[in-house]
Write an enzyme that holds these catalytic residues in place. Structure first.
Site, short mmCIF file in Angstrom:
data_model
loop_
_atom_site.label_atom_id
_atom_site.label_comp_id
_atom_site.label_asym_id
_atom_site.label_seq_id
_atom_site.Cartn_x
_atom_site.Cartn_y
_atom_site.Cartn_z
N SER A 1 1.52 9.89 1.36
CA SER A 1 2.91 9.64 1.72
C SER A 1 3.56 10.93 2.23
O SER A 1 3.08 11.53 3.19
CB SER A 1 3.67 9.05 0.53
OG SER A 1 4.90 8.50 0.94
N ASP B 1 1.61 -2.07 3.70
CA ASP B 1 2.56 -0.96 3.79
C ASP B 1 3.45 -1.13 5.01
O ASP B 1 2.97 -1.47 6.09
CB ASP B 1 1.77 0.34 3.88
CG ASP B 1 2.61 1.59 3.75
OD1 ASP B 1 3.85 1.49 3.66
OD2 ASP B 1 2.02 2.69 3.72
N HIS C 1 1.96 0.43 -0.23
CA HIS C 1 2.16 1.88 -0.24
C HIS C 1 1.97 2.44 -1.65
O HIS C 1 2.48 1.90 -2.62
CB HIS C 1 3.57 2.19 0.25
CG HIS C 1 3.79 3.63 0.62
ND1 HIS C 1 3.37 4.16 1.81
CD2 HIS C 1 4.36 4.64 -0.08
CE1 HIS C 1 3.69 5.44 1.85
NE2 HIS C 1 4.30 5.77 0.73
#
Length: 351
Positions: free
Chosen positions: A182, A292, A322
């Site tokens: 991320s 995601d 995610h």
């Protein structure tokens, strides 16, 4: 040497950064992501402890030792190291940056501690998990600066044959990788762009005797003003680690004042960003999650790297969202987590 508790105690303590220009309304909330962060117009920031922070202790059966090390006393940057106990020869080293939208998260979060300890054991590598400064108190490029500082600190450890670091005798400083998930993947990528602002020879000399072998980007946190299909149409559960509103809020808190989501730090494909043809000389692996909201943006990034002639491989993990590898305990997520670890192991050992 200070312990992780001493280092982590300062996280969130520097509240001097003001959010926006109107900071006179005491108690007024400027930005908020429910349960994660609340930023006030007077500069205060609250981060509920949604994930517990843990010490470096690990279960003996895992076969990994972990300790914390201070990198920079002034900025309070520290790292948690993971070293497999049973190993043969020198081990590759993975510099890892945690996620959290640049605004939350810690190398001491229990979910990262568990994931990275298991990854070190599975991939047979040393992992240096960097605890960098958070926005909005420290907006970008602070996290990138901390990434460079961690890399240069490692360089000094490699240069000092008399180092007393407990892990130093076990790592191969000619076998170094940058990685993150991320926002941490965004940091890894932007650290590379900074190094690559030199020409190839200068970049190599800047970190010598370290040799960077590759980059691993897990669900990289990029953005842009124009919405992708997955950003507009992916249906997220209430428990999702990232939705579009949260993504936008993270970027407002992290980017410099006045910048939008087409800033090069957010959108590497926007006009004015670094040309991919001119940089990234390292092999890249990109791990993408099917559910995601960032899926399409990641696929576009991979395609752009391919068109630029870069060595890139990617995998789409089916049925997961995610940050599944650190936040989800479902059977499917556990299976996919083993897959992502195997992919990372193969990437590291294949270079």
């Amino acid at each position: 040497m200070r312990t992780r508790r001493m280092a982590a105690a300062k996280v969130g303590s520097n509240l001097s950064h003001k959010i926006g220009k109107d900071c006179h309304q005491h108690g007024a909330v400027a930005e908020e992501i429910d349960g994660l962060i609340k930023a006030y117009k007077d500069g205060r920031v609250e981060r509920p402890q949604i994930v517990p922070c843990v010490t470096s202790t690990l279960a003996p059966g895992l076969g990994v030792t972990s300790r914390d090390t201070v990198i920079d006393n002034f900025t309070n940057i520290w790292a948690r190291f993971y070293v497999p106990i049973k190993f043969h020869g020198k081990l590759p080293l993975l510099i890892y940056f945690h996620g959290g939208g640049f605004c939350v998260g810690s190398a001491a979060w229990s979910c990262y501690h568990d994931f990275l300890a298991r990854l070190a054991a599975k991939a047979n590598c040393i992992i240096m998990s960097v605890n960098y400064r958070l926005a909005p108190e420290n907006p970008l490029p602070a996290a990138y600066d901390d990434g460079i500082k961690a890399l240069m600190w490692l360089k000094q450890q490699a240069l000092c044959a008399c180092t007393d670091n407990w892990w130093a005798s076990q790592w191969n400083f000619s076998d170094v990788f940058l990685a993150g998930d991320s926002a941490g993947a965004n940091i890894a990528f932007n650290v590379i762009t900074r190094l690559d602002s030199f020409n190839a020879g200068q970049a190599a000399a800047a970190i010598k005797p370290l040799t960077l072998k590759g980059i691993i980007l897990i669900q990289p946190f990029f953005g842009g003003e124009a919405r992708t299909h997955s950003e507009k149409h992916s249906v997220q559960s209430p428990r999702s680690a990232l939705n579009l509103a949260a993504s936008d809020t993270y970027w407002r808190l992290a980017l410099p004042c006045g910048a939008n989501r087409d800033h090069p730090w957010c959108n590497p494909l926007a006009k004015g960003s670094v040309k991919l043809e001119d940089f990234v000389r390292f092999p890249i692996m990109v791990c993408i999650s099917e559910m995601d909201i960032l899926k399409d943006r990641s696929l576009e990034f991979v395609a752009s790297l391919g068109r630029a002639g870069k060595r890139v491989e990617h995998v789409v993990h089916k049925g997961v969202g995610h940050a599944f590898q650190i936040l989800s305990k479902s059977q499917l997520s556990q299976t996919r987590t083993l897959e992502i670890m195997a992919r990372i192991k193969g990437f590291i050992s294949g270079l």
